[in-house]
Enzyme design. Structure first.
Site, mmCIF file in Angstrom:
data_model
loop_
_atom_site.group_PDB
_atom_site.id
_atom_site.type_symbol
_atom_site.label_atom_id
_atom_site.label_comp_id
_atom_site.label_asym_id
_atom_site.label_seq_id
_atom_site.Cartn_x
_atom_site.Cartn_y
_atom_site.Cartn_z
ATOM 1 N N TYR A 242 0.853 -1.205 0.000
ATOM 2 C CA TYR A 242 0.000 0.000 0.000
ATOM 3 C C TYR A 242 0.882 1.246 0.000
ATOM 4 O O TYR A 242 0.719 2.152 -0.827
ATOM 5 C CB TYR A 242 -0.918 -0.017 1.227
ATOM 6 C CG TYR A 242 -1.626 1.297 1.451
ATOM 7 C CD1 TYR A 242 -2.643 1.712 0.596
ATOM 8 C CD2 TYR A 242 -1.266 2.147 2.505
ATOM 9 C CE1 TYR A 242 -3.283 2.926 0.782
ATOM 10 C CE2 TYR A 242 -1.900 3.358 2.700
ATOM 11 C CZ TYR A 242 -2.903 3.738 1.844
ATOM 12 O OH TYR A 242 -3.540 4.949 2.017
HETATM 13 O O1 LIG Z 1 -2.180 6.915 7.674
HETATM 14 C C1 LIG Z 1 -2.312 6.228 6.673
HETATM 15 O O2 LIG Z 1 -1.807 6.519 5.628
HETATM 16 C C2 LIG Z 1 -3.065 4.957 6.756
HETATM 17 O O3 LIG Z 1 -3.972 5.043 7.858
HETATM 18 C C3 LIG Z 1 -4.711 3.895 8.097
HETATM 19 O O4 LIG Z 1 -3.830 2.814 8.371
HETATM 20 P P1 LIG Z 1 -3.485 2.456 9.874
HETATM 21 O O5 LIG Z 1 -2.785 3.573 10.544
HETATM 22 O O6 LIG Z 1 -2.827 1.151 9.832
HETATM 23 O O7 LIG Z 1 -4.953 2.401 10.519
HETATM 24 P P2 LIG Z 1 -5.743 1.174 11.139
HETATM 25 O O8 LIG Z 1 -5.868 0.096 10.172
HETATM 26 O O9 LIG Z 1 -6.996 1.746 11.698
HETATM 27 O O10 LIG Z 1 -4.799 0.711 12.334
HETATM 28 C C4 LIG Z 1 -4.523 1.610 13.426
HETATM 29 C C5 LIG Z 1 -3.651 0.914 14.428
HETATM 30 O O11 LIG Z 1 -4.360 -0.188 14.997
HETATM 31 C C6 LIG Z 1 -3.572 -1.353 14.908
HETATM 32 N N1 LIG Z 1 -4.480 -2.499 14.752
HETATM 33 C C7 LIG Z 1 -5.200 -2.639 13.637
HETATM 34 C C8 LIG Z 1 -6.066 -3.693 13.488
HETATM 35 C C9 LIG Z 1 -6.181 -4.626 14.518
HETATM 36 O O12 LIG Z 1 -6.953 -5.590 14.458
HETATM 37 N N2 LIG Z 1 -5.435 -4.444 15.618
HETATM 38 C C10 LIG Z 1 -4.572 -3.408 15.794
HETATM 39 O O13 LIG Z 1 -3.907 -3.290 16.825
HETATM 40 C C11 LIG Z 1 -2.661 -1.158 13.725
HETATM 41 O O14 LIG Z 1 -1.503 -1.948 13.869
HETATM 42 C C12 LIG Z 1 -2.379 0.331 13.830
HETATM 43 O O15 LIG Z 1 -1.325 0.541 14.717
HETATM 44 C C13 LIG Z 1 -5.545 3.557 6.888
HETATM 45 O O16 LIG Z 1 -6.248 2.343 7.119
HETATM 46 C C14 LIG Z 1 -4.711 3.430 5.656
HETATM 47 O O17 LIG Z 1 -5.567 3.264 4.554
HETATM 48 C C15 LIG Z 1 -3.826 4.641 5.467
HETATM 49 O O18 LIG Z 1 -4.584 5.719 5.035
#
Ligand SMILES: O=C(O)[C@H]1O[C@H](OP(=O)(O)OP(=O)(O)OC[C@H]2O[C@@H](n3ccc(=O)[nH]c3=O)[C@H](O)[C@@H]2O)[C@H](O)[C@@H](O)[C@H]1O
Length: 432
Positions: A242
């Site tokens: 991504y």
């Molecule tokens: O800033 C971005 O550019 C991206 O932001 C977002 O990604 P992330 O920051 O990864 O958000 P998100 O999935 O909500 O996980 C948040 C936290 O929860 C943790 N997480 C997640 C799932 C889970 O089951 N458990 C968990 O601990 C996980 O490890 C993480 O630490 C957008 O989805 C992406 O499309 C993109 O725009």
């Protein structure tokens, strides 16, 4: 024992007696006749199936010509009407991904101040299409029309530019999600690379060329450890496909800026959340599971360090997007020819105050008044980064961007929306 009649092959109808050899000949004839009839029927069925299948594939391959989804008079009328500007010096904006989370909010904001807005969305099923349809319905109430189509449909996009001289393109359509890239890598190439190029080709050919503002991502910082993340920090170590496609987008848009004079602004969004959000994101799926009494999985980093994100509330992001459109200079080319250097910008749009994931869960528990069933595990090698933290001083200077909503306040608004949208009654919530 066969009956006498059967022995003699007597017909059941009196008066139609035939001798045995004649009867045998007749039976043979009947048998032959029924076989050939069956053969003819089979032939007929095969022909019918074949023509049905070829018709089907013809319809599929030329779907755009059959489907009323785009191209007919009614469609053009809706596009034109949606693009109409209702303020002085207003914009006509093509918003891609308009049925998405950020796309919906930005479209509403632009329309509210009198800009013309035409949406584009392929309504794919990466997450609940019913939510996308509900957002579309919301936009329709504000007279915003969403064209149903894919970014890769070059003819459809070219047609849109023929109908409307868009001043701006707000490009938010993308295959989102960090971890899903391991399951379906091609979808990221399809939308974030091929789709982006198709759109830029249309922008480059358009006359006038629009200014393009588009969504990059905080994930481009990848394994960068210098905090807070500044736009000038290295972004050549993506941790997920991504992130790699978003970084590629930054390079691709640069070439269109350089060769064709397209005005480009890339926005690195930091984990955007809020009402009408994306169900695949942690805060959203955690809310659903907590309310349903299901466990949630919380990832933890190396040495048992909590993961942290610079969660950014949707209203702050919308302000950043609109300010980007307002400050974007015109593209310098026309009809595919550059006439001078054009603006190229990249901004962080974050909240500037990271919060750990366990803290985010505690805030949710407070708003939902339900204790979460937590399952804490080590972060799998799934493309996640341990933390994000935006330095937004550049956006503040150039766009006047100043985030104002903290996670506590933003999640409260999200939970309020979630409960009303999914129809939860306060009575079903247990005490923490
Ligand atoms: O800033 C971005 O550019 C991206 O932001 C977002 O990604 P992330 O920051 O990864 O958000 P998100 O999935 O909500 O996980 C948040 C936290 O929860 C943790 N997480 C997640 C799932 C889970 O089951 N458990 C968990 O601990 C996980 O490890 C993480 O630490 C957008 O989805 C992406 O499309 C993109 O725009």
């Amino acid at each position: 024992m066969p009956s006498v009649n059967e022995e003699l092959l007597l017909p059941s109808t009196p008066g139609k007696f035939k001798d045995k050899s004649h009867a045998m000949h007749r039976q043979f004839y009947r048998c032959f006749a029924s076989t050939s009839t069956m053969f003819l029927w089979a032939l007929f069925l095969v022909a019918l199936t074949a023509s049905y299948l070829s018709f089907q594939s013809f319809v599929d391959s030329g779907n755009r010509y059959f489907s009323a989804a785009w191209g007919d008079v009614h469609w053009e009328k809706q596009v034109k009407s949606s693009a109409q500007i209702h303020r002085q010096n207003g914009f006509s904006v093509l918003v891609t991904g308009a049925a998405g989370f950020v796309g919906t909010h930005v479209s509403l904001s632009l329309k509210k101040r009198g800009d013309g807005v035409v949406g584009l969305d392929n309504f794919n099923s990466y997450y609940d299409p019913a939510l996308k349809q509900a957002r579309k319905k919301l936009l329709n109430t504000q007279n915003i029309f969403i064209v149903e189509g894919d970014l890769n449909d070059a003819r459809m996009i070219a047609r849109l530019f023929e109908i409307v001289p868009f001043t701006h393109v707000m490009h938010l359509a993308a295959q989102a999600g960090v971890r899903y890239a391991m399951e379906n890598p091609q979808s990221y190439v399809h939308s974030n690379i091929a789709g982006l190029v198709t759109l830029l080709e249309a922008c480059k050919n358009a006359d006038p060329q629009p200014a393009v503002v588009w969504a990059s991502s905080s994930s481009v910082y990848g394994l960068n450890e210098k905090v807070p993340f500044s736009e000038s920090d290295r972004t050549d170590q993506p941790a997920s496909l991504y992130a790699a496609t978003k970084k590629a987008g930054e390079e691709i848009t640069h070439t269109y800026n350089h060769i064709y004079g397209l005005s480009i602004t890339g926005l690195r969004f930091f984990t955007v959340y809020g009402p009408w959000g994306r169900p695949d994101m942690a805060y959203f799926s955690f809310t659903r599971n907590i309310l349903q009494g299901k466990p949630i999985t919380i990832y933890r980093g190396k040495n048992r360090v909590d993961l942290a994100r610079d969660f950014t509330y949707i209203d702050d992001i919308v302000k950043g997007c609109v300010a980007s459109l307002d400050t974007a200079k015109r593209s310098t080319g026309s009809g595919g020819k550059k006439r001078g250097p054009a603006q190229y910008r990249i901004f962080n749009l974050g909240n500037t105050s990271p919060v750990t994931v366990p803290m985010m869960v505690r805030i949710l528990e407070g708003h939902l008044k339900v204790k979460a069933k937590k399952n804490v595990i080590s972060m799998p090698g799934n493309g996640d980064v341990p933390f994000t933290h935006a330095n937004t001083s550049l956006a503040r200077r150039e766009l006047g961007y100043k985030p104002t909503t903290d996670l506590q306040t933003g999640l409260k608004k999200f939970v309020k929306w979630y409960l009303s949208y999914y129809g939860y009654k306060p009575t079903i919530m247990a005490s923490p």
